[in-house]
Motif scaffolding. Structure first.
Motif, PDB file in Angstrom:
ATOM      1  N   ILE B  68       0.669  -1.262   0.128  1.00 42.74           N
ATOM      2  CA  ILE B  68       0.006  -0.293  -0.251  1.00 42.74           C
ATOM      3  C   ILE B  68       0.847   1.435   0.182  1.00 42.74           C
ATOM      4  O   ILE B  68       1.445   1.729   0.879  1.00 42.74           O
ATOM      5  CB  ILE B  68      -0.386   0.238   1.200  1.00 42.74           C
ATOM      6  N   SER B  69       0.272   1.506  -1.112  1.00 41.17           N
ATOM      7  CA  SER B  69       1.734   3.552  -1.075  1.00 41.17           C
ATOM      8  C   SER B  69       1.698   3.543  -2.465  1.00 41.17           C
ATOM      9  O   SER B  69       1.490   3.171  -3.651  1.00 41.17           O
ATOM     10  CB  SER B  69       3.166   2.997  -1.240  1.00 41.17           C
ATOM     11  N   LEU B 120       2.861 -12.155  -2.065  1.00 40.57           N
ATOM     12  CA  LEU B 120       2.633 -11.555  -0.355  1.00 40.57           C
ATOM     13  C   LEU B 120       1.716  -9.948  -0.218  1.00 40.57           C
ATOM     14  O   LEU B 120       1.498  -9.437  -2.047  1.00 40.57           O
ATOM     15  CB  LEU B 120       4.369 -11.423  -0.594  1.00 40.57           C
ATOM     16  N   ILE B 121       1.562  -9.552   0.632  1.00 40.43           N
ATOM     17  CA  ILE B 121       0.856  -8.572   0.483  1.00 40.43           C
ATOM     18  C   ILE B 121       1.147  -8.130   2.342  1.00 40.43           C
ATOM     19  O   ILE B 121       1.008  -8.805   3.084  1.00 40.43           O
ATOM     20  CB  ILE B 121      -0.516  -9.589   0.918  1.00 40.43           C
ATOM     21  N   VAL B 122       0.922  -6.932   2.318  1.00 42.43           N
ATOM     22  CA  VAL B 122       1.270  -6.305   3.592  1.00 42.43           C
ATOM     23  C   VAL B 122      -0.247  -6.744   4.807  1.00 42.43           C
ATOM     24  O   VAL B 122      -1.297  -6.172   3.714  1.00 42.43           O
ATOM     25  CB  VAL B 122       1.093  -4.569   3.915  1.00 42.43           C
ATOM     26  N   THR B 123      -0.562  -6.602   5.273  1.00 45.18           N
ATOM     27  CA  THR B 123      -0.935  -6.776   6.614  1.00 45.18           C
ATOM     28  C   THR B 123      -0.640  -6.011   7.725  1.00 45.18           C
ATOM     29  O   THR B 123       0.759  -5.497   8.317  1.00 45.18           O
ATOM     30  CB  THR B 123      -1.823  -7.410   6.872  1.00 45.18           C
ATOM     31  N   ASN B 353       2.892  -3.579  11.921  1.00 49.00           N
ATOM     32  CA  ASN B 353       2.797  -3.854  10.507  1.00 49.00           C
ATOM     33  C   ASN B 353       2.808  -5.061  10.099  1.00 49.00           C
ATOM     34  O   ASN B 353       3.564  -5.393  11.341  1.00 49.00           O
ATOM     35  CB  ASN B 353       4.084  -2.520   9.825  1.00 49.00           C
ATOM     36  N   GLY B 354       2.875  -5.615   9.463  1.00 51.85           N
ATOM     37  CA  GLY B 354       3.564  -7.039   8.507  1.00 51.85           C
ATOM     38  C   GLY B 354       3.115  -7.653   7.754  1.00 51.85           C
ATOM     39  O   GLY B 354       2.595  -6.647   6.383  1.00 51.85           O
ATOM     40  N   MET B 355       3.684  -8.788   7.480  1.00 50.76           N
ATOM     41  CA  MET B 355       3.215  -9.207   5.709  1.00 50.76           C
ATOM     42  C   MET B 355       2.251 -10.878   6.024  1.00 50.76           C
ATOM     43  O   MET B 355       3.452 -11.846   6.970  1.00 50.76           O
ATOM     44  CB  MET B 355       4.751  -9.012   4.859  1.00 50.76           C
TER      45      MET B 355
END
Lengths: 301, 521
Positions: B68-69, B120-123, B353-355
């Motif tokens: 997300i950016s 992969l996704i940021v979560t 924050n995590g992946m």
């Protein structure tokens, strides 16, 4: 049937793209409505997710705002339809009656222009017109020695502001349909009327208006079919997250957006979508039935 | 017409989602089992040889990562550099897709709903991590997988860190290895403070004094814009942090730190009504902009552009503002004053924050290996965070971050490397706020460990109430917290009534039950 098909095969061929379009985009997705009754899980998909009964509908009615937002939606749309109809007809007739080609094109282009602005841009324009500190209107009021108006805290104004900007944006574009209908009218009728000594108002009253009634009825029917759907962009971009104005400006779509933004629950948004669809469907059936009763030729089906 | 079209597009998406979910679902199960099967097969060997099995990387793969950016001009350049090394290390390349910040929630959930192919996704807790995990969006990372593909992470991340990525006993994400503390405070202009003889801002009264001085003397400055983020900070600090309460996640409910009992501050604490009255007086005196509920320009941007005299934010954001202003207007002498100077501090969950790995990923093993590198290799970690060393940034003798001329093309932390942030490699900036380190130290000294730090409420049962309350907050609470109402007492009563109607009591009961269970277990 087959004979019919042979006879008009080119016509049928021309129909194929739109049939495919409607099948793919309107009929197939209807299966997705089942989501309204499901508790959606990403790994199980739409059909594999567990059933949720009517749970997804609950939030909409529990908030106590279902009635308010529904009536706001209908009233705003009704106002848009009526005022839009009058203005669009007027614009189309005036443009059709205008003499000089240059003036006509200039007027038409000017009116058409706002249609191409996105609501985001219109939202910025509205903010710059009405905000308290440096809005154009308030600067003007202050320059004239009058006290500035706090538009964004006064719900009363917004009915008119929204109505104005909706018409401002769409009047040029939607009048094109009426203009096309007017241009399609046989010129000899007008010439005959002119010879008989009819003035411009009489020609409009006796020739133009009666002959574009079918177009008008169809346009109205089409917009009535969407009377339960708020134009999200209009309301969201102009009003934004300003809680002070909600009671006056909240429509179903903005209310649902705000409620579900945090939870991202697909089932609950599907539920309100279904609610709107069902009510719209009923409304269009009723209106069409009324039209058919009055003048069978003008009804949609 | 436009509305109809959007409706159609949405329906199409839903339909596509259904189809894709159907196809991908069947594939997902077979593929999903593979990584679990592989380690069990090689376990015997591993046990025999006494070391972890070497993962098989003979086949080259391309991994897709969703972040997300809003991206950065040099993002491609930086990731090309990373891919060169990744290819050598794990025979993989990574393809990054940035979801823009505007409306990210919508895009994010559609990624899963449409069954899109990514690995992969940021979560994060702020991105409903637990909710997505419970709805089956993420792949469970089993202990076997972790041992084989992420051995470095197992070593570097303490149990506490991994616990934060665990939902209902299963690990769904690798949290960042970084104790984040959100330090909220006032950002003001030193030149104005000196002008009006204000020495420090240690309380709401001091801040009021500052706003008063500005509104009376600097007519061309808006004292405080108070847009979306700021107007959350004041009640959050006054009613929670300064009263030793902890506000959990995104549900808007806080808990007494000593007793783990939910406190409904809005209703039971007289400070709430007092605060609303104070805000109303600020609003009427013009300390708060009349546009704050609708303004689309953030308070920070307004401040940085010299239109307003103050804003509220967290320390990191204040530091960024400080650096922006420093070159153009050094005479402003921007200062940051933390709000919480003596009370307990609750650090954010490591899951701030995590992946995570997509439940339908076909290359979960390699994706996990990539995360292991990003999290534990200094080069990968810092290159993704700050860009190419020598071009975008460098490090000073005292181990501080120096931003080079190209840095604006890859701003530090700008491309969402937050998911793999690590205490060992994270640098503080050389030319930041003078009191940055002191503020941080003072907060760290007061960190209080609450068992609820990693508590992930199950919102499924209360989603109806949550939706209704989110609307109530927007319509009745935010005008009150910014003093936009004529009669505070009446508006306050109305808020309480509407909240009750929306099912606030049910929500509290359910959450309290979940908390009790969590604390006891």
């Amino acid at each position: 049937m087959i004979k019919e098909f042979r006879k008009h095969r080119m016509l049928f061929l021309m129909m194929v793209p739109s049939v495919v379009y409607f099948f793919l985009l309107c009929y197939l997705p209807m299966a997705g409505t089942v989501l309204a009754f499901k508790s959606y899980r990403f790994d199980k998909g739409i059909f594999g997710s567990p059933w949720a009964g009517l749970d997804n509908f609950e939030f909409f009615f529990r908030s106590g705002k279902a009635l308010l937002v529904t009536s706001n939606t209908v009233l705003y749309n009704a106002a848009f339809i009526v005022s839009g109809l009058v203005l669009q007809l007027a614009v189309a007739i005036v443009i059709a009656e205008m003499g000089g080609k240059f003036v006509r094109k200039a007027v038409q282009s000017t009116l058409l222009f706002p249609f191409f602005l996105s609501w985001v841009v219109v939202g910025a324009i509205v903010y710059n017109l009405f905000n308290y500190d440096y809005g154009y209107l308030n600067v003007l009021l202050k320059a004239m020695g009058l006290p500035p108006q706090d538009f964004y805290s006064s719900p009363g104004w917004w009915k008119y502001i929204l109505l104005f900007f909706n018409n401002w944006k769409y009047v040029g574009y939607n009048s094109l349909v009426y203009l096309a209908a007017i241009i399609g009218i046989d010129r000899s009728l007008y010439e005959a009327a002119a010879i008989d000594g009819a003035n411009v108002f009489q020609r409009i009253r006796r020739i133009t208006l009666p002959l574009i009634v079918p177009t008008t009825v169809i346009m109205v029917l089409l917009s009535v079919g969407n009377i339960f759907r708020g134009n999200f962009d209009l309301f969201y971009q102009l009003v934004g997250t300003n809680g002070l104005l909600y009671d006056a400006t909240d429509v179903i779509d903005t209310f649902v957006f705000r409620s579900l933004l945090g939870s991202q629950d697909i089932g609950m948004s599907a539920a309100t979508g279904l609610y709107q669809s069902v009510v719209c469907f009923v409304i269009i059936l009723v209106t069409n039935a009324v039209v058919r009763k009055v003048q069978p030729d003008y009804s949609l089906f | 017409m436009a509305a109809k079209k959007t409706g159609l597009t949405l329906l199409l998406l839903v339909w596509l989602a259904a189809l894709l979910a159907g196809c991908a679902g069947s594939k997902g199960t077979t593929e999903g089992e593979a990584p679990q099967a592989a380690p069990t097969g090689s376990k015997a060997e591993a046990a025999a040889s006494g070391e972890a099995a070497k993962p098989d990387t003979s086949k080259p793969v391309t991994l897709k990562m969703v972040l997300i950016s809003d991206g950065a001009p040099d993002a491609k350049l930086v990731y090309d550099e990373i891919n060169k090394k990744l290819q050598q290390d794990i025979n993989a390349t990574v393809d990054v897709e940035f979801i823009p910040f505007a409306d990210w929630q919508k895009t994010y959930s559609l990624k899963f709903a449409a069954g899109e192919d990514f690995d992969l996704i940021v979560t994060a807790t702020w991105g409903q991590f637990a909710d997505y995990a419970r709805k089956g969006a993420f792949m469970e990372l089993t202990p076997e997988m972790m041992k084989t593909y992420a051995p470095l992470t197992l070593e570097s991340s303490g149990q506490e860190v991994l616990d934060a990525g665990t939902v209902d006993g299963k690990l769904y994400a690798l949290p960042m290895n970084y104790r984040e503390i959100s330090v909220y405070g006032y950002v003001v202009r030193g030149d104005l403070m000196d002008k009006y003889g204000i020495s420090s801002i240690d309380s709401l009264d001091d801040f009021e004094g500052y706003l008063k001085a500005v509104s009376e003397n600097d007519k061309d400055l808006v004292p405080w814009e108070a847009t979306s983020y700021d107007n959350w900070i004041i009640p959050h600090m006054q009613l929670q942090d300064l009263r030793e309460r902890y506000e959990m996640g995104t549900v808007g409910v806080s808990v007494d730190l000593a007793t783990n009992q939910i406190v409904d501050a809005t209703q039971s604490d007289p400070a709430a009504l007092e605060l609303y009255k104070r805000m109303q007086s600020w609003n009427q005196k013009g300390y708060i902009s009349k546009n704050s509920l609708v303004n689309k320009v953030s308070s920070k941007d307004s401040f940085v552009n010299g239109k307003s005299s103050a804003f509220l934010t967290n320390l990191l954001d204040a530091n960024a503002a400080y650096q922006t202003v420093k070159t153009a207007h050094p005479e402003w002498d921007v200062r940051f004053y933390p709000i919480n100077t003596s009370n307990k501090v609750v650090a954010n969950s490591y899951m701030a924050n995590g992946m995570a790995i997509n439940a339908k990923s076909k290359n979960a093993e390699r994706a996990l290996m990539l995360l292991d590198l990003f999290k534990n290799d200094a080069w990968y970690n810092q290159t993704t965070t700050y860009g190419i060393q020598g071009k975008h940034w460098d490090v000073s003798a005292d181990n501080k971050l120096i931003l080079l001329a190209d840095s604006p093309n890859y701003p530090p932390d700008g491309t969402c490397p937050w998911g793999w942030r690590d205490e060992r490699y994270y640098l503080t900036s050389q030319d930041g706020l003078p009191n940055f380190d002191d503020v941080m130290k003072s907060q760290r000294d007061r960190v209080y460990g609450t068992p609820l730090n990693d508590f992930q409420p199950d919102l499924e049962k209360i989603k109806t109430q949550q939706a209704a309350l989110s609307d109530v907050a927007s319509q009745y609470q935010s005008p009150l917290t910014l003093g936009f109402v004529k009669d505070v007492d009446k508006a306050y009563e109305e808020l309480l009534v509407k909240r009750k109607q929306a099912g606030f009591d049910t929500l509290l009961q359910e959450l309290q039950a979940q908390i009790d269970k969590y604390v006891a277990g």
